[in-house]
Design a protein around this motif. Sequence first.
Motif, PDB file in Angstrom:
ATOM      1  N   ILE A  54      -2.663   5.884  -0.373  1.00 62.38           N
ATOM      2  CA  ILE A  54      -3.509   7.084  -0.343  1.00 62.38           C
ATOM      3  C   ILE A  54      -4.936   6.654   0.013  1.00 62.38           C
ATOM      4  CG2 ILE A  54      -4.315   9.081  -1.649  1.00 62.38           C
ATOM      5  CD1 ILE A  54      -1.267   8.964  -1.198  1.00 62.38           C
ATOM      6  N   ILE A  55      -5.504   7.300   1.030  1.00 64.69           N
ATOM      7  CA  ILE A  55      -6.839   6.907   1.511  1.00 64.69           C
ATOM      8  C   ILE A  55      -7.910   7.748   0.837  1.00 64.69           C
ATOM      9  CG2 ILE A  55      -8.322   6.598   3.518  1.00 64.69           C
ATOM     10  CD1 ILE A  55      -5.896   4.760   3.448  1.00 64.69           C
ATOM     11  N   ASP A  56      -8.653   7.114  -0.073  1.00 64.14           N
ATOM     12  CA  ASP A  56      -9.768   7.751  -0.775  1.00 64.14           C
ATOM     13  C   ASP A  56     -11.050   7.542   0.051  1.00 64.14           C
ATOM     14  OD1 ASP A  56     -11.194   9.031  -2.734  1.00 64.14           O
ATOM     15  OD2 ASP A  56     -10.814   7.562  -4.313  1.00 64.14           O
ATOM     16  N   LYS A  57     -12.183   7.897  -0.518  1.00 64.36           N
ATOM     17  CA  LYS A  57     -13.442   7.776   0.218  1.00 64.36           C
ATOM     18  C   LYS A  57     -13.713   6.339   0.646  1.00 64.36           C
ATOM     19  CE  LYS A  57     -15.883  11.682  -1.906  1.00 64.36           C
ATOM     20  NZ  LYS A  57     -17.028  12.078  -2.773  1.00 64.36           N
ATOM     21  N   GLU A  58     -13.564   5.385  -0.284  1.00 61.95           N
ATOM     22  CA  GLU A  58     -13.932   4.002   0.015  1.00 61.95           C
ATOM     23  C   GLU A  58     -12.817   3.012  -0.309  1.00 61.95           C
ATOM     24  OE1 GLU A  58     -17.527   3.294  -2.115  1.00 61.95           O
ATOM     25  OE2 GLU A  58     -18.741   4.566  -0.806  1.00 61.95           O
ATOM     26  N   ARG A  59     -11.625   3.504  -0.565  1.00 62.92           N
ATOM     27  CA  ARG A  59     -10.537   2.601  -0.923  1.00 62.92           C
ATOM     28  C   ARG A  59      -9.210   3.184  -0.437  1.00 62.92           C
ATOM     29  NH1 ARG A  59      -8.560   4.006  -7.058  1.00 62.92           N
ATOM     30  NH2 ARG A  59      -9.025   6.229  -6.961  1.00 62.92           N
ATOM     31  N   GLN A  60      -8.194   2.308  -0.368  1.00 64.04           N
ATOM     32  CA  GLN A  60      -6.825   2.791  -0.254  1.00 64.04           C
ATOM     33  C   GLN A  60      -6.137   2.427  -1.569  1.00 64.04           C
ATOM     34  OE1 GLN A  60      -4.223   1.070   2.677  1.00 64.04           O
ATOM     35  NE2 GLN A  60      -4.783  -1.039   2.218  1.00 64.04           N
ATOM     36  N   TRP A  61      -5.523   3.432  -2.176  1.00 62.61           N
ATOM     37  CA  TRP A  61      -4.883   3.248  -3.487  1.00 62.61           C
ATOM     38  C   TRP A  61      -3.389   3.467  -3.324  1.00 62.61           C
ATOM     39  CZ3 TRP A  61      -2.224   7.039  -6.378  1.00 62.61           C
ATOM     40  CH2 TRP A  61      -1.853   6.621  -7.662  1.00 62.61           C
ATOM     41  N   PHE A  62      -2.593   2.631  -3.995  1.00 63.66           N
ATOM     42  CA  PHE A  62      -1.151   2.651  -3.793  1.00 63.66           C
ATOM     43  C   PHE A  62      -0.452   3.461  -4.891  1.00 63.66           C
ATOM     44  CE2 PHE A  62      -2.463  -1.692  -2.180  1.00 63.66           C
ATOM     45  CZ  PHE A  62      -2.612  -1.244  -0.872  1.00 63.66           C
ATOM     46  N   GLU A 116      -9.057  18.207   0.162  1.00 63.88           N
ATOM     47  CA  GLU A 116      -7.616  18.472   0.104  1.00 63.88           C
ATOM     48  C   GLU A 116      -6.918  17.413  -0.755  1.00 63.88           C
ATOM     49  OE1 GLU A 116      -4.030  20.403   2.220  1.00 63.88           O
ATOM     50  OE2 GLU A 116      -5.997  21.024   1.501  1.00 63.88           O
ATOM     51  N   LEU A 117      -7.297  16.155  -0.562  1.00 63.69           N
ATOM     52  CA  LEU A 117      -6.712  15.059  -1.336  1.00 63.69           C
ATOM     53  C   LEU A 117      -6.933  15.269  -2.825  1.00 63.69           C
ATOM     54  CD1 LEU A 117      -5.499  12.229  -1.758  1.00 63.69           C
ATOM     55  CD2 LEU A 117      -7.763  11.279  -1.268  1.00 63.69           C
ATOM     56  N   TYR A 118      -8.167  15.598  -3.222  1.00 63.17           N
ATOM     57  CA  TYR A 118      -8.475  15.776  -4.637  1.00 63.17           C
ATOM     58  C   TYR A 118      -7.769  16.999  -5.219  1.00 63.17           C
ATOM     59  CZ  TYR A 118     -12.136  12.212  -4.102  1.00 63.17           C
ATOM     60  OH  TYR A 118     -12.815  11.041  -3.870  1.00 63.17           O
ATOM     61  N   ASP A 119      -7.537  18.015  -4.374  1.00 64.83           N
ATOM     62  CA  ASP A 119      -6.813  19.203  -4.843  1.00 64.83           C
ATOM     63  C   ASP A 119      -5.382  18.854  -5.246  1.00 64.83           C
ATOM     64  OD1 ASP A 119      -8.961  20.859  -4.510  1.00 64.83           O
ATOM     65  OD2 ASP A 119      -8.328  21.675  -2.581  1.00 64.83           O
ATOM     66  N   TYR A 120      -4.816  17.826  -4.628  1.00 71.83           N
ATOM     67  CA  TYR A 120      -3.448  17.426  -4.960  1.00 71.83           C
ATOM     68  C   TYR A 120      -3.371  16.674  -6.299  1.00 71.83           C
ATOM     69  CZ  TYR A 120      -1.146  18.824  -0.631  1.00 71.83           C
ATOM     70  OH  TYR A 120      -0.599  19.559   0.390  1.00 71.83           O
ATOM     71  N   GLY A 121      -4.489  16.095  -6.727  1.00 69.90           N
ATOM     72  CA  GLY A 121      -4.497  15.392  -8.012  1.00 69.90           C
ATOM     73  C   GLY A 121      -3.587  14.178  -8.042  1.00 69.90           C
ATOM     74  N   ILE A 122      -3.523  13.443  -6.939  1.00 69.55           N
ATOM     75  CA  ILE A 122      -2.607  12.291  -6.837  1.00 69.55           C
ATOM     76  C   ILE A 122      -3.239  11.016  -7.365  1.00 69.55           C
ATOM     77  CG2 ILE A 122      -1.263  10.869  -5.232  1.00 69.55           C
ATOM     78  CD1 ILE A 122      -1.450  13.301  -3.270  1.00 69.55           C
ATOM     79  N   LEU A 123      -4.518  10.809  -7.041  1.00 71.58           N
ATOM     80  CA  LEU A 123      -5.178   9.527  -7.298  1.00 71.58           C
ATOM     81  C   LEU A 123      -5.100   9.101  -8.760  1.00 71.58           C
ATOM     82  CD1 LEU A 123      -8.309  10.069  -5.056  1.00 71.58           C
ATOM     83  CD2 LEU A 123      -6.511   8.372  -4.666  1.00 71.58           C
ATOM     84  N   ASP A 124      -4.823   7.799  -8.943  1.00 65.92           N
ATOM     85  CA  ASP A 124      -4.834   7.177 -10.270  1.00 65.92           C
ATOM     86  C   ASP A 124      -3.842   7.822 -11.237  1.00 65.92           C
ATOM     87  OD1 ASP A 124      -6.965   5.317  -9.575  1.00 65.92           O
ATOM     88  OD2 ASP A 124      -8.297   7.060  -9.634  1.00 65.92           O
ATOM     89  N   THR A 125      -2.729   8.300 -10.695  1.00 62.55           N
ATOM     90  CA  THR A 125      -1.656   8.829 -11.534  1.00 62.55           C
ATOM     91  C   THR A 125      -0.580   7.755 -11.715  1.00 62.55           C
ATOM     92  OG1 THR A 125      -0.614   9.803  -9.576  1.00 62.55           O
ATOM     93  CG2 THR A 125      -2.049  11.234 -10.885  1.00 62.55           C
ATOM     94  N   ASN A 159     -12.978  15.294  10.217  1.00 59.83           N
ATOM     95  CA  ASN A 159     -12.857  16.313   9.158  1.00 59.83           C
ATOM     96  C   ASN A 159     -12.788  15.673   7.775  1.00 59.83           C
ATOM     97  OD1 ASN A 159     -10.363  15.137   9.229  1.00 59.83           O
ATOM     98  ND2 ASN A 159      -9.192  17.037   9.467  1.00 59.83           N
ATOM     99  N   GLU A 160     -13.458  14.541   7.598  1.00 64.07           N
ATOM    100  CA  GLU A 160     -13.316  13.741   6.389  1.00 64.07           C
ATOM    101  C   GLU A 160     -13.624  14.518   5.109  1.00 64.07           C
ATOM    102  OE1 GLU A 160     -12.549  10.185   4.126  1.00 64.07           O
ATOM    103  OE2 GLU A 160     -11.893  11.063   6.013  1.00 64.07           O
ATOM    104  N   ASP A 161     -14.686  15.315   5.097  1.00 66.79           N
ATOM    105  CA  ASP A 161     -15.052  16.051   3.879  1.00 66.79           C
ATOM    106  C   ASP A 161     -13.938  17.002   3.456  1.00 66.79           C
ATOM    107  OD1 ASP A 161     -17.450  14.744   3.780  1.00 66.79           O
ATOM    108  OD2 ASP A 161     -18.613  16.367   4.692  1.00 66.79           O
ATOM    109  N   LYS A 162     -13.384  17.709   4.428  1.00 67.52           N
ATOM    110  CA  LYS A 162     -12.301  18.651   4.131  1.00 67.52           C
ATOM    111  C   LYS A 162     -11.027  17.892   3.717  1.00 67.52           C
ATOM    112  CE  LYS A 162     -13.956  22.355   7.147  1.00 67.52           C
ATOM    113  NZ  LYS A 162     -13.657  23.189   8.344  1.00 67.52           N
ATOM    114  N   ARG A 163     -10.802  16.731   4.360  1.00 69.23           N
ATOM    115  CA  ARG A 163      -9.629  15.924   4.023  1.00 69.23           C
ATOM    116  C   ARG A 163      -9.714  15.413   2.580  1.00 69.23           C
ATOM    117  NH1 ARG A 163      -7.489  11.021   3.396  1.00 69.23           N
ATOM    118  NH2 ARG A 163      -9.561  10.097   3.279  1.00 69.23           N
ATOM    119  N   ILE A 164     -10.885  14.945   2.199  1.00 64.14           N
ATOM    120  CA  ILE A 164     -11.076  14.441   0.834  1.00 64.14           C
ATOM    121  C   ILE A 164     -10.910  15.570  -0.183  1.00 64.14           C
ATOM    122  CG2 ILE A 164     -12.815  13.544  -0.771  1.00 64.14           C
ATOM    123  CD1 ILE A 164     -11.585  11.372   0.913  1.00 64.14           C
TER     124      ILE A 164
END
Length: 405
Positions: free
Chosen positions: A51-59, A16-25, A9-14
């Motif tokens: 946090i697992i992004d499309k091609e990276r894990q970001w802390f 959902e992840l972007y909806d949270y607005g967590i990355l690069d905060t 379910n990767e597309d839906k998971r990604i």
Amino acid sequence: MLAAPILENEDKRIKELYDYGILDTPPEFNLDEIVFIASYICHTPISLISIIDKERQWFKANLGLNAAETPRDISFCGHAIQQDEIFIVENTEHDERFKDNPLVTADPKIKFYAGSPLITSTGYKLGTLCVIDYKPSKLNSDQERILKALAKLVIQNFEMKKLFKKIQNDEKNLIQHAKMLSLGEMASGIAHEINNPLMIITGKTHLMKEYIKENKTIDGTYLLNEIEKIEVTKDRIKDIISNLRLFAKNSEKEPLQPYSILGLLNETLLLCNEKIKNRSIEINIEHSENVKNIYINCKPNHIRQAFLNLLLNAYDALETVENKVINISFQVLSDRIKISFIDNGVGISKENRENLMKPFFTTKEVGKGIGLGLCSTKGIIEEHKGIFYLDTIIQNTCFVIELPR
């Protein structure tokens, strides 16, 4: 090495992840505290919120690791999000999936890993809360239980931030919706505001044409005088349209700037003068000379919206009153300016005062309002570090705005 697999379910998971607005905060103190507790409880030098992004894990939170992110395909957390329970590798050198992983063979030379998935309320896994060591290790049942509990705290933090963001967006949408309702209520008034000057221009040009036809010797003074009146009327139409455009635009990103408080009121009145006059409402503006020099640091269009809400609220309250009056007064205090809007309408009952500022509460007939005007006004004024209230000491209905100078 076994690369971290991609979920079904990767597309839906990604999404959902972007909806949270967590990355690069930026880092957050409470999340940094959680990784500290996880590291302390599990006796590991490293703990991460990964946090697992499309091609990276970001802390999002990082204790003990000198990196902000790593490729997803070599990540341990990319494996951990494949399951619902804690993912544990007690000794990477004895695990075929990881013994030749670059994170094992080179820095940070991971020997032990345990990660509890961060699972949203809808079942998607955004990443993990993990602990890492440079030597083989194990977790006892209590440590596993605490790590899972801490992971739930992390996701609760994300959920609260997401909810808060939604509330902020909903509030902005309510204010914008209230603005559009105000524009709708003003429509007839705007037609009069523009139609009356246009009639003046039409009449003046007609008179000038007749004058030219009837007078062989043209009186230049008369023509210049009439042209000057046309120019003044044209400028009035220009100001009305300009203010209407300002009011109608989306002002979400409007910057704070110093602005004349009296100028804001006059610009708002320009949009609804004719509407108010057509109901035979008398407007009295009381202010001292020094109010002309009072400025506030504000988003001008937001304050215009607040003023317009109160004027239209008074307009509705005066519908059945014989002698209709709106008094607007200014009081200059040491650190703030106080503006009172008083109408001599039917007033507000004691039982309605408590709910007056709540969204969608209205005492108007069906179809005449949905109860957003006063609520949005309160939000606007508080956003500007001011206060907005109903003054119940005054006999007539009196709404008061106080703003920092």
